[in-house]
Design a protein around this motif. Structure first.
Motif, PDB file in Angstrom:
ATOM      1  N   ALA A 173       0.825  -1.208   0.000  1.00 40.82           N
ATOM      2  CA  ALA A 173       0.000   0.000   0.000  1.00 40.82           C
ATOM      3  C   ALA A 173       0.863   1.263   0.000  1.00 40.82           C
ATOM      4  O   ALA A 173       0.614   2.204  -0.762  1.00 40.82           O
ATOM      5  N   GLY A 174       1.897   1.275   0.867  1.00 39.77           N
ATOM      6  CA  GLY A 174       2.753   2.455   0.926  1.00 39.77           C
ATOM      7  C   GLY A 174       3.506   2.695  -0.366  1.00 39.77           C
ATOM      8  O   GLY A 174       3.616   3.834  -0.838  1.00 39.77           O
ATOM      9  N   LEU A 175       4.041   1.627  -0.968  1.00 36.11           N
ATOM     10  CA  LEU A 175       4.744   1.776  -2.242  1.00 36.11           C
ATOM     11  C   LEU A 175       3.784   2.204  -3.347  1.00 36.11           C
ATOM     12  O   LEU A 175       4.157   2.981  -4.234  1.00 36.11           O
ATOM     13  N   GLY A 176       2.564   1.693  -3.313  1.00 40.81           N
ATOM     14  CA  GLY A 176       1.580   2.109  -4.309  1.00 40.81           C
ATOM     15  C   GLY A 176       1.319   3.603  -4.239  1.00 40.81           C
ATOM     16  O   GLY A 176       1.283   4.297  -5.267  1.00 40.81           O
ATOM     17  N   TYR A 177       1.152   4.099  -3.052  1.00 36.87           N
ATOM     18  CA  TYR A 177       0.920   5.546  -2.891  1.00 36.87           C
ATOM     19  C   TYR A 177       2.143   6.335  -3.347  1.00 36.87           C
ATOM     20  O   TYR A 177       2.023   7.381  -3.999  1.00 36.87           O
ATOM     21  N   PHE A 178       3.348   5.822  -3.038  1.00 40.25           N
ATOM     22  CA  PHE A 178       4.571   6.523  -3.419  1.00 40.25           C
ATOM     23  C   PHE A 178       4.707   6.617  -4.938  1.00 40.25           C
ATOM     24  O   PHE A 178       4.981   7.696  -5.486  1.00 40.25           O
ATOM     25  N   TYR A 179       4.514   5.482  -5.634  1.00 39.42           N
ATOM     26  CA  TYR A 179       4.730   5.463  -7.081  1.00 39.42           C
ATOM     27  C   TYR A 179       3.571   6.073  -7.868  1.00 39.42           C
ATOM     28  O   TYR A 179       3.753   6.496  -9.016  1.00 39.42           O
ATOM     29  N   LEU A 180       2.395   6.148  -7.268  1.00 39.23           N
ATOM     30  CA  LEU A 180       1.262   6.722  -7.990  1.00 39.23           C
ATOM     31  C   LEU A 180       1.055   8.200  -7.693  1.00 39.23           C
ATOM     32  O   LEU A 180       0.516   8.930  -8.532  1.00 39.23           O
ATOM     33  N   VAL A 196      -6.551   8.250  -5.769  1.00 40.54           N
ATOM     34  CA  VAL A 196      -6.577   7.089  -4.895  1.00 40.54           C
ATOM     35  C   VAL A 196      -5.894   7.421  -3.575  1.00 40.54           C
ATOM     36  O   VAL A 196      -4.857   8.072  -3.560  1.00 40.54           O
ATOM     37  N   SER A 197      -6.500   6.997  -2.473  1.00 45.34           N
ATOM     38  CA  SER A 197      -5.899   7.210  -1.163  1.00 45.34           C
ATOM     39  C   SER A 197      -5.101   5.978  -0.767  1.00 45.34           C
ATOM     40  O   SER A 197      -5.328   4.885  -1.284  1.00 45.34           O
ATOM     41  N   ILE A 198      -4.189   6.177   0.165  1.00 43.29           N
ATOM     42  CA  ILE A 198      -3.385   5.050   0.623  1.00 43.29           C
ATOM     43  C   ILE A 198      -4.272   4.008   1.299  1.00 43.29           C
ATOM     44  O   ILE A 198      -4.025   2.806   1.234  1.00 43.29           O
ATOM     45  N   TRP A 199      -5.360   4.458   1.944  1.00 48.29           N
ATOM     46  CA  TRP A 199      -6.248   3.507   2.614  1.00 48.29           C
ATOM     47  C   TRP A 199      -6.994   2.633   1.613  1.00 48.29           C
ATOM     48  O   TRP A 199      -7.209   1.446   1.875  1.00 48.29           O
ATOM     49  N   SER A 200      -7.365   3.182   0.457  1.00 48.98           N
ATOM     50  CA  SER A 200      -8.093   2.372  -0.522  1.00 48.98           C
ATOM     51  C   SER A 200      -7.221   1.222  -1.035  1.00 48.98           C
ATOM     52  O   SER A 200      -7.707   0.108  -1.250  1.00 48.98           O
ATOM     53  N   ILE A 201      -5.918   1.497  -1.237  1.00 51.96           N
ATOM     54  CA  ILE A 201      -5.012   0.426  -1.640  1.00 51.96           C
ATOM     55  C   ILE A 201      -4.794  -0.539  -0.481  1.00 51.96           C
ATOM     56  O   ILE A 201      -4.844  -1.764  -0.659  1.00 51.96           O
TER      57      ILE A 201
END
Length: 521
Positions: A173-180, A196-201
């Motif tokens: 989730a954290g990496l997804g938020y970082f790269y997106l 997209v929020s970090i919580w949704s991922i």
């Protein structure tokens, strides 16, 4: 001066020389075909039932329609039930393998996919985001198949899969938020298409990875505790394995039912998604293999490092894309194209890996595999390969010890003999030791040893005595199951009879192996 020619035992191709595709199951071998059929069925279903999307969205789980959520969970569970969670510490001790694997999987891999996604799809933000999600999802399923076909280290691969499974829960989730969100902003790239929020991922990861991860862990733990690892891996896992493919195909059918119109109107989009995926597999595998070689890892662990770094967990990427962006999103479509490309690409890399093994690691190739019904060796010539025999029972304190001592006595170095037990005791059975001592054979150097995959790995013949399903089964080995009474708590005459029985069987086995025994022995 003349010499007697030594007969070479008949051989067949070693496992790595057999056609790679023939060693895949029918389901895995034709995975691209099944995916293509599922796509076609989905497109046809979408045209027959244009209101299907609204119908399925009435009941949702984490923003995903219930049928899709069920398909995603079914798809993930068998994969995570295969992981050997109890062996993480074994590979964790090999820092030369673990540290590079973590760096490749969680730093290099996502960065490479991020770069390729922006390079190939600068004008298609939804597909680009889907590929970035794919790059973050490290492979925890098919990599075990590719690693096995390439003759990699199976135990190391299973442990790295376990590490990646746990790491994905914490880091995805954290990496997804970082790269997106974060990195594109730092680089001055557009982020307007990503909402997209970090919580949704995190929610999607916790549900679609966390739930099957817990179920997989509990299944393995309880299954091995009640029936043993041999039963769990040789009987249970093959039964549930196809369920993952069924879940994947079910999800693809529904995905393409919703996406069919967009796909048929833009077929070149699928081709554009495929290009960065092909480049990703080539770059990651080649770079990882070269790194393993530079670190002087043996071939088996180098191959494991390369395949675990190159593969991706498309099931998770699809689950997150659907849960976060919706089933009709371009992000979900990008995830579905992944396994369509991965299977032929990774099969090709298996062939490359085996080629590299022959040319770059000539001293680490397997010995030829001999036919089970033919002698494994001729006696005498010390330059020949010595066959390896493993005797296994439950406690490794009586039957297997007697067989090992007798075989070593008769073979006189012409056979390498091992013994081990599925539940080793604390010491050698004193009655067995006494009977052997009467025959001039000592058990002083013997001690009960746990039967592990490492011990059995190099054996040509595995002889089991009374351990049944508690003795692991190792593919590619010749097996003999001797029905021999357990000498535990038996009187001296009974133990003598048991040792005589083992003696007769050992002599017969050595004769099959072409080991001559002097008449006075």
């Amino acid at each position: 001066m003349s010499t007697t020619p030594t007969r070479t035992p008949p051989t067949r191709k070693a496992p790595e020389e057999a056609p790679v595709t023939s060693r895949l199951s029918v389901l895995d071998r034709f995975l691209p075909v099944w995916i293509a059929v599922a796509m076609a069925l989905g497109i046809g279903l979408g045209r027959l039932a244009p209101g299907l999307n609204q119908t399925l969205d009435h009941v949702q789980v984490a923003g995903t329609s219930l049928p899709i959520a069920i398909g995603l969970l079914v798809m993930m569970y068998p994969v995570l039930a295969k992981v050997r969670y109890g062996e993480i510490d074994r590979v964790a001790a090999d820092r030369r393998l673990l540290v590079p694997s973590l760096v490749l999987n969680w730093l290099v891999g996502p960065a490479v996919m991020f770069a390729l996604a922006w390079l190939f799809l600068p004008d298609l933000p939804a597909y680009r985001t889907g590929l970035i999600l794919v790059g973050l999802a490290r492979c925890i399923a098919m990599v075990l198949i590719w690693n096995d076909l390439a003759c990699g280290d199976d135990t190391a691969a299973a442990v790295l899969v376990a590490v990646n499974s746990l790491f994905q829960i914490v880091a995805y989730a954290g990496l997804g938020y970082f790269y997106l969100k974060v990195l594109p902003g730092w680089l001055g790239l557009s982020t307007t298409s990503v909402h997209v929020s970090i919580w949704s991922i995190a929610r999607s990861v916790l549900i679609f990875l966390g739930v099957p991860l817990v179920l997989g862990y509990l299944t393995r733990t309880l299954g091995e505790r009640r029936r043993g690892r041999a039963w769990y891996e040789q009987r249970f896992l093959p039964r549930i394995g196809p369920i993952a493919l069924y879940g994947l195909l079910f999800t693809i059918v529904l995905l393409f039912a919703f996406q069919g119109d967009a796909i048929t109107r833009h077929p070149l989009d699928v081709a554009r998604i495929a290009l960065p995926l092909i480049a990703y597999f080539a770059v990651m595998w080649t770079g990882s293999f070269a790194l393993g070689r530079s670190l002087r890892l043996p071939y088996r662990r180098t191959a494991t490092l390369a395949f675990t770094a190159a593969g991706n967990n498309f099931e998770l990427a699809i689950a997150v894309a659907i849960g976060t962006f919706g089933i009709t999103s371009g992000q979900a479509l990008a995830g579905v194209v992944g396994p369509l490309i991965e299977v032929p690409a990774l099969v090709a890399l298996v062939y490359v890996s085996l080629w590299a093994r022959r040319h770059l690691y000539p001293d680490q190739g397997d010995q030829p595999v001999t036919e089970p019904d033919q002698p494994l060796a001729e006696p005498v010539d010390p330059t020949e390969r010595v066959p390896v025999v493993l005797f296994a029972c439950v406690h490794n304190s009586g039957r297997s010890v007697a067989a090992k001592v007798l075989a070593e006595h008769y073979a006189a170095g012409r056979v390498s003999v091992r013994s081990a037990g599925s539940e080793p005791g604390t010491s050698v059975n004193p009655e067995v030791a006494a009977v052997l001592a009467e025959r001039g054979l000592s058990t002083d150097g013997e001690a009960p040893t746990l039967l592990t995959y490492d011990i059995a790995e190099g054996a040509d013949v595995v002889v089991t005595m009374g351990c049944g399903e508690t003795c692991p089964v190792f593919p590619g080995k010749r097996y003999l199951d001797w029905t021999v009474d357990d000498p535990a708590d038996q009187d001296r005459p009974t133990v003598e009879r048991i040792v005589d029985d083992i003696d007769r069987r050992v002599r017969g086995l050595l004769a099959e192996l072409g080991i001559g025994i002097p008449s006075e022995a």
